[in-house]
Motif scaffolding. Structure first.
Motif, PDB file in Angstrom:
ATOM      1  N   GLY A 271      27.807 -14.943  23.027  1.00  0.00           N
ATOM      2  CA  GLY A 271      28.426 -15.824  24.006  1.00  0.00           C
ATOM      3  C   GLY A 271      27.549 -16.174  25.188  1.00  0.00           C
ATOM      4  O   GLY A 271      28.051 -16.648  26.214  1.00  0.00           O
ATOM      5  N   ILE A 272      26.245 -15.977  25.046  1.00  0.00           N
ATOM      6  CA  ILE A 272      25.302 -16.249  26.131  1.00  0.00           C
ATOM      7  C   ILE A 272      24.545 -17.528  25.810  1.00  0.00           C
ATOM      8  O   ILE A 272      23.986 -17.679  24.715  1.00  0.00           O
ATOM      9  N   THR A 273      24.514 -18.452  26.748  1.00  0.00           N
ATOM     10  CA  THR A 273      23.749 -19.680  26.572  1.00  0.00           C
ATOM     11  C   THR A 273      22.264 -19.382  26.756  1.00  0.00           C
ATOM     12  O   THR A 273      21.879 -18.648  27.680  1.00  0.00           O
ATOM     13  N   THR A 274      21.418 -19.894  25.881  1.00  0.00           N
ATOM     14  CA  THR A 274      19.986 -19.642  25.978  1.00  0.00           C
ATOM     15  C   THR A 274      19.212 -20.938  26.168  1.00  0.00           C
ATOM     16  O   THR A 274      19.593 -21.993  25.651  1.00  0.00           O
ATOM     17  N   LEU A 275      18.132 -20.833  26.927  1.00  0.00           N
ATOM     18  CA  LEU A 275      17.198 -21.937  27.115  1.00  0.00           C
ATOM     19  C   LEU A 275      15.792 -21.417  26.844  1.00  0.00           C
ATOM     20  O   LEU A 275      15.349 -20.470  27.494  1.00  0.00           O
ATOM     21  N   ALA A 276      15.112 -22.010  25.886  1.00  0.00           N
ATOM     22  CA  ALA A 276      13.731 -21.639  25.586  1.00  0.00           C
ATOM     23  C   ALA A 276      12.806 -22.462  26.469  1.00  0.00           C
ATOM     24  O   ALA A 276      12.640 -23.667  26.253  1.00  0.00           O
TER      25      ALA A 276
END
Length: 338
Positions: free
Chosen positions: A78-83
């Protein structure tokens, strides 16, 4: 994989105090440098404690995500990720606004080969982050390496002691604090600096380093004869709870356990568990890189996981052939070279 999942579950299990503090914390959370050794469990701890607190909070994890599968695992939690490569031109502009920012980016190992990268990561990047998030609350991870070695008998350096960083990594860590402090004073950005020294879990940390040497029969150098340690979950819980103590200029806390721990005693404890006699070399110095965490404990309490339980958990994992992150801490370096 099931056993590793059990470790990840234990490292992200919230305490009641953390749940209470997360219930009172307004706004969303942005975690910069989320792909490191502490970052993934910090993200999960934030998500689980927010959920238990009944708080609808977006949690965004930012990293280059070089570890295969990590990004997908965090998204599943449930964690939004940004690479994002945060040093890339324009990277700051692409980040979402955030009420609360954890800054845990940094570079240590490889400093001797590429000091310019260490300085860019540890000083240049925090400056950019502080400018981008001038209106946010910022909790920044620092290190006990900003201090000089102190007498073991004195119990460790205190937050008001004059810094004395040894080597370029430590100097750049102090540089990180200085540019962030400048931003805090000039912009009014409330911050906390947490000088960590050292977080451990079964796959990584000072205890794992010593346990591996005992198991392999490798000599343990006693020249650096004393250390501080704290269980990684307990360290991460304080990172999140520290948002309630941000200040301008920044509040500073030594983040570690309450004990000055003997390396010799640790090796003997692992030797007893493994049925192996530790091999020692060198003689304990009367100085070591140590931190007095009494100020931190006066606010957050004594960490729930004490040294005997840490030793038992690491010993059990090593005895069953549990995986290592294969990232030695370098706790036994005295010259500041990494």
């Amino acid at each position: 994989m099931t056993e590793i999942a059990a470790i990840e579950e234990s490292l992200s299990c919230p305490t009641e105090l953390l749940v209470g503090d997360m219930a009172r914390l307004p706004g969303n959370l942005l975690i910069l440098g989320a792909g490191g050794k502490m970052g993934p469990s910090l993200c999960r701890l934030a998500a689980r404690s927010s959920a238990q607190a009944g708080t609808a909070r977006s949690i965004v994890a930012v990293s280059r995500f070089g570890v295969p599968g990590l990004r997908e695992q965090l998204e599943a939690d449930g964690i939004t990720t940004l690479a994002v490569d945060l040093l890339a031109p324009g990277a700051m502009a692409g980040l979402p606004d955030a009420d609360n920012v954890v800054l845990m980016t940094g570079s240590k190992f490889g400093t001797d080969q590429h000091p310019e990268h260490t300085w860019a990561s540890n000083v240049g990047l925090p400056f950019l982050v502080a400018r981008r998030f001038a209106s946010s609350r910022i909790v920044a991870l620092s290190t006990g390496n900003v201090y000089s070695p102190s007498l073991v008998a004195a119990g460790g350096s205190r937050e008001d002691d004059r810094p004395g960083p040894v080597g370029e990594y430590a100097q750049s860590a102090l540089g990180r604090e200085r540019v962030l402090e400048h931003a805090s004073r000039s912009q009014g950005t409330p911050m906390v600096f947490l000088r960590l020294n050292y977080a451990i879990e079964p796959r990584y940390g000072v205890l794992r380093d010593i346990a591996d040497k005992v198991m392999a029969g490798d000599p343990i150098d006693l020249t650096v004869g004393h250390v501080n340690v704290i269980w990684q979950r307990d360290a991460n819980a304080i990172v999140l709870r520290a948002f309630h103590h941000v200040a301008t200029p920044p509040a500073v806390f030594n983040l570690t356990g309450p004990d000055v721990v003997s390396v010799r005693a640790l090796a003997k404890a692992f030797g007893a568990a493994f049925g192996k006699a530790p091999v020692f070399e060198g003689i304990e110095s009367d100085e070591a890189l140590l931190s007095d965490a009494s100020r931190c404990q006066s606010l957050f309490g004594t960490p729930p996981i004490g040294l005997p339980e840490m030793i038992d958990r690491v010993a059990a994992w090593v005895m069953q052939g549990g995986a290592s992150l294969d990232k030695p801490t370098g706790y036994d370096r005295r010259d500041g070279h990494f």
